[in-house]
Design a protein around this motif. Structure first.
Motif, short mmCIF file in Angstrom:
data_model
loop_
_atom_site.label_atom_id
_atom_site.label_comp_id
_atom_site.label_asym_id
_atom_site.label_seq_id
_atom_site.Cartn_x
_atom_site.Cartn_y
_atom_site.Cartn_z
N ASN A 54 48.67 43.81 38.32
CA ASN A 54 47.30 43.30 38.46
C ASN A 54 46.94 42.44 37.25
N ALA A 55 46.01 41.55 37.46
CA ALA A 55 45.64 40.58 36.42
C ALA A 55 44.60 41.10 35.44
N LEU A 56 44.09 42.30 35.66
CA LEU A 56 42.91 42.73 34.90
C LEU A 56 43.16 43.74 33.79
N THR A 57 44.04 44.68 33.95
CA THR A 57 44.03 45.86 33.08
C THR A 57 44.62 45.66 31.69
N GLU A 58 45.54 44.73 31.49
CA GLU A 58 46.12 44.61 30.15
C GLU A 58 46.26 43.18 29.66
N SER A 59 45.65 42.27 30.36
CA SER A 59 45.78 40.85 30.02
C SER A 59 44.64 40.33 29.14
N GLY A 60 43.59 41.14 28.98
CA GLY A 60 42.39 40.67 28.29
C GLY A 60 41.41 40.00 29.25
N LEU A 61 41.81 39.81 30.49
CA LEU A 61 40.95 39.13 31.46
C LEU A 61 39.69 39.93 31.76
N GLN A 62 39.82 41.22 31.95
CA GLN A 62 38.66 42.06 32.29
C GLN A 62 37.57 41.92 31.23
N GLU A 63 37.94 41.97 29.97
CA GLU A 63 36.95 41.85 28.89
C GLU A 63 36.29 40.47 28.91
N TRP A 64 37.09 39.44 29.13
CA TRP A 64 36.54 38.08 29.17
C TRP A 64 35.58 37.92 30.34
N LEU A 65 35.95 38.44 31.51
CA LEU A 65 35.06 38.36 32.67
C LEU A 65 33.73 39.05 32.40
N GLU A 121 32.32 39.47 29.44
CA GLU A 121 31.58 38.62 28.49
C GLU A 121 30.91 37.45 29.19
N GLN A 122 31.57 36.92 30.21
CA GLN A 122 31.04 35.77 30.95
C GLN A 122 30.07 36.18 32.06
N LYS A 123 29.90 37.48 32.26
CA LYS A 123 29.02 38.03 33.30
C LYS A 123 29.47 37.64 34.71
N VAL A 124 30.77 37.60 34.90
CA VAL A 124 31.36 37.31 36.21
C VAL A 124 31.32 38.56 37.06
N MET A 166 28.15 29.31 32.79
CA MET A 166 29.32 29.82 33.53
C MET A 166 28.83 30.45 34.83
N SER A 167 29.54 30.16 35.88
CA SER A 167 29.24 30.74 37.19
C SER A 167 29.52 32.24 37.16
N ASN A 168 28.89 32.97 38.07
CA ASN A 168 29.23 34.39 38.16
C ASN A 168 30.45 34.59 39.05
N THR A 169 31.03 33.49 39.54
CA THR A 169 32.24 33.51 40.36
C THR A 169 33.36 32.80 39.61
N VAL A 170 34.57 33.35 39.71
CA VAL A 170 35.75 32.74 39.10
C VAL A 170 36.88 32.75 40.13
N LEU A 171 37.66 31.67 40.17
CA LEU A 171 38.87 31.59 40.97
C LEU A 171 40.05 32.00 40.10
N LEU A 172 40.78 33.02 40.54
CA LEU A 172 42.01 33.42 39.86
C LEU A 172 43.20 32.79 40.58
N VAL A 173 44.02 32.06 39.84
CA VAL A 173 45.27 31.50 40.36
C VAL A 173 46.38 32.34 39.72
N ILE A 174 46.89 33.28 40.51
CA ILE A 174 47.78 34.31 39.99
C ILE A 174 49.25 33.93 40.19
N ASP A 175 49.98 33.90 39.11
CA ASP A 175 51.44 33.75 39.11
C ASP A 175 51.95 32.51 39.83
N ALA A 176 51.16 31.46 39.89
CA ALA A 176 51.60 30.20 40.50
C ALA A 176 52.38 29.43 39.43
N GLN A 177 53.55 29.97 39.12
CA GLN A 177 54.32 29.51 37.97
C GLN A 177 55.75 29.16 38.37
N GLN A 178 56.35 28.30 37.58
CA GLN A 178 57.68 27.79 37.89
C GLN A 178 58.77 28.86 37.80
#
Length: 180
Positions: free
Chosen positions: A86-97, A99-102, A1-13
């Protein structure tokens, strides 16, 4: 896994049900976001979809609208749902990032001055390197106290408050040139 991640935020119908697909900015946004996603994919940069969720209406899971905008067909390595700006504080994303060392986040999506900017600020405070790709974000005019802020006003304000404090502000081309 890269140490960089692209977040595509709220690009939803869900946003279509608020009339947002009618903006003249949509074609440029579609081109820019597609180019950013394609460029990240070619470089092996993982893509994470972030969807905004609410209890009722067009942003509820029951609506069937918590799916990507129709022009998007990328493969996300992770999808998270958030109920805050924000995408980080309650979505589980911060913990996953973690774990992936992003350590580097590229920000794109909807709305420039809301969920995208808020995610950039929180990410910076959490120690991430943040790249904010304004042309791969979309927003809409905002009216307050009979004063309307245009899309250009909102983009300028967002860039002004983020640059050299919370994020590097780059074009799609600049962002992709800096990636390995």
């Amino acid at each position: 896994m890269s140490n960089t991640v692209l977040l595509v935020i709220d690009a939803q119908q869900s946003f279509y049900h608020r009339g947002y697909q009618d903006t003249v900015e949509m074609p440029a946004f579609e081109r820019s976001l597609s180019a950013l996603i394609g460029g990240c994919h070619v470089r092996g940069i993982p893509i994470v979809d972030v969807f905004h969720e609410e209890e009722d209406g067009a942003f509820s899971r029951d609506s069937g609208l918590l799916v990507r905008l129709p022009f998007l067909n990328h493969k996300a390595v992770k999808t998270v749902y958030k109920r805050v700006h924000n995408a980080l504080t309650e979505s589980g994303l911060q913990e996953w990032l973690q774990e992936q060392k992003v350590d580097h986040l590229i920000i794109s999506g909807l709305r420039t001055e809301q969920c995208c900017e808020t995610t950039a600020r929180v990410a910076s405070d959490l120690g991430y390197k943040v790249t904010f790709v304004t042309e791969a974000t979309l927003t809409f005019p905002v009216c307050h106290n009979r004063i309307t802020l245009s899309i250009a006003d909102l983009r300028h304000r967002t860039e002004a408050v983020l640059i050299n404090r919370f994020a590097s502000v780059q074009s799609v081309e600049e962002c992709l040139q800096e990636l390995p």
